[in-house]
Design an enzyme around this catalytic site. Structure first.
Site, PDB file in Angstrom:
ATOM      1  CB  ILE A  20      97.111  29.749  22.233  1.00 51.39           C
ATOM      2  CG1 ILE A  20      96.529  30.118  23.499  1.00 51.39           C
ATOM      3  CG2 ILE A  20      96.245  29.669  21.131  1.00 51.39           C
ATOM      4  CD1 ILE A  20      97.437  31.022  24.354  1.00 51.39           C
ATOM      5  CG  ASN A  33      84.693  39.044  17.046  1.00 56.21           C
ATOM      6  OD1 ASN A  33      83.609  38.733  17.482  1.00 56.21           O
ATOM      7  ND2 ASN A  33      85.329  37.909  16.227  1.00 56.21           N
ATOM      8  N   GLY A  41      92.287  33.467  13.072  1.00 54.16           N
ATOM      9  CA  GLY A  41      93.568  33.666  14.069  1.00 54.16           C
ATOM     10  C   GLY A  41      93.311  32.678  15.170  1.00 54.16           C
ATOM     11  CG  ASP A  43      87.762  33.893  17.979  1.00 56.32           C
ATOM     12  OD1 ASP A  43      87.253  32.969  18.843  1.00 56.32           O
ATOM     13  OD2 ASP A  43      86.993  34.916  17.574  1.00 56.32           O
ATOM     14  CB  SER A 132      95.551  43.882  19.914  1.00 61.52           C
ATOM     15  OG  SER A 132      94.030  44.023  20.419  1.00 61.52           O
ATOM     16  CB  THR A 133      99.938  41.865  17.451  1.00 61.51           C
ATOM     17  OG1 THR A 133     100.059  40.408  17.966  1.00 61.51           O
ATOM     18  CG2 THR A 133     100.112  42.634  18.881  1.00 61.51           C
ATOM     19  CE1 TYR A 136      89.387  42.607  15.403  1.00 64.93           C
ATOM     20  CE2 TYR A 136      89.846  42.787  17.666  1.00 64.93           C
ATOM     21  CZ  TYR A 136      88.849  42.600  16.601  1.00 64.93           C
ATOM     22  OH  TYR A 136      87.745  42.218  16.816  1.00 64.93           O
TER      23      TYR A 136
END
Ligand code: AR6
Length: 187
Positions: A20, A33, A41, A43, A132-133, A136
């Protein structure tokens, strides 16, 4: 490069396998978050490659608009710092707790809110990770279904607003999962 492209009206829906932080788009979405203070990850990668300007703006947003944190399912935009994108849209996906605690609606909301922020800022090309995968724990097949359905619906209700919405999948397995769902939902 592994890539698949679909069309929803005038908008391209693209699946790519990749990172990304390397996307040259108007906005990349961060799987953040509620603290907006960084993490692992996606973030971690965004803050590491984008540099300190992103965290500075996140701190300001916390101070002025979200003293208790950004609620799950909402989104805010900041500078993209040193990233090749113009903006970062930070959103918070739900933590998976078995699926009966509002997770599907909150995940859909994270995608919808992010595209709403993009639309409001005139950002026409938007790249999403698989929210979320990772940390999370949301099952990827169920998350892909919600992600693609929500993005498709949002594009359809906003004709002419987006040139491209891109999903950037980090692993081959995730890519194949999203491709399988897209073939069914978007084809
Ligand atoms: N580019 C694209 N996808 C990536 C990248 C990357 N550079 N790195 C990881 N992924 P996660 P979450 C994939 O954990 O589940 C953070 O600590 C990864 O393989 O980034 O929403 C935040 O601060 C997975 O498929 O996000 C939060 O506390 C997907 O991106 C929490 O994690 C999402 O994984 C958010 O967890």
């Amino acid at each position: 490069m592994t890539t698949n492209e679909y069309r929803i009206g005038e908008t391209r829906l693209v699946l790519v396998r990749g990172d990304i932080t390397e996307q040259e788009v108007d906005a990349v979405v961060n799987a953040a978050n509620s603290t907006l203070m960084g993490g692992g990850g996606v973030d971690g990668a965004i803050h590491r490659k984008g540099g300190p300007a992103i965290l500075e703006e996140c701190k300001e947003i916390r101070r002025t608009r979200y003293p208790d944190g950004l609620p799950t399912g909402e989104a805010v935009a900041t500078t993209a710092g040193d990233l090749p994108a113009r903006r970062v849209i930070h959103t918070v996906g739900p933590i998976w707790r078995g699926g009966a605690n509002g997770e599907p609606e909150l995940l859909a909301s994270a995608y919808r809110s992010s595209l709403g922020v993009a639309r409001d800022e005139g950002l026409r090309t938007v790249a999403f990770p698989s929210i979320s995968t990772g940390a999370y724990g949301y099952p990827t097949d169920q998350a892909a279904e919600i992600a693609l359905r929500t993005v498709k619906e949002t594009i359809e209700t906003n004709p002419g607003v987006f040139d491209e919405v891109r999903f950037v999948l980090f692993s081959e397995a995730d890519y194949e999962t999203y491709r399988g769902v897209a073939e069914r939902l978007v084809r």
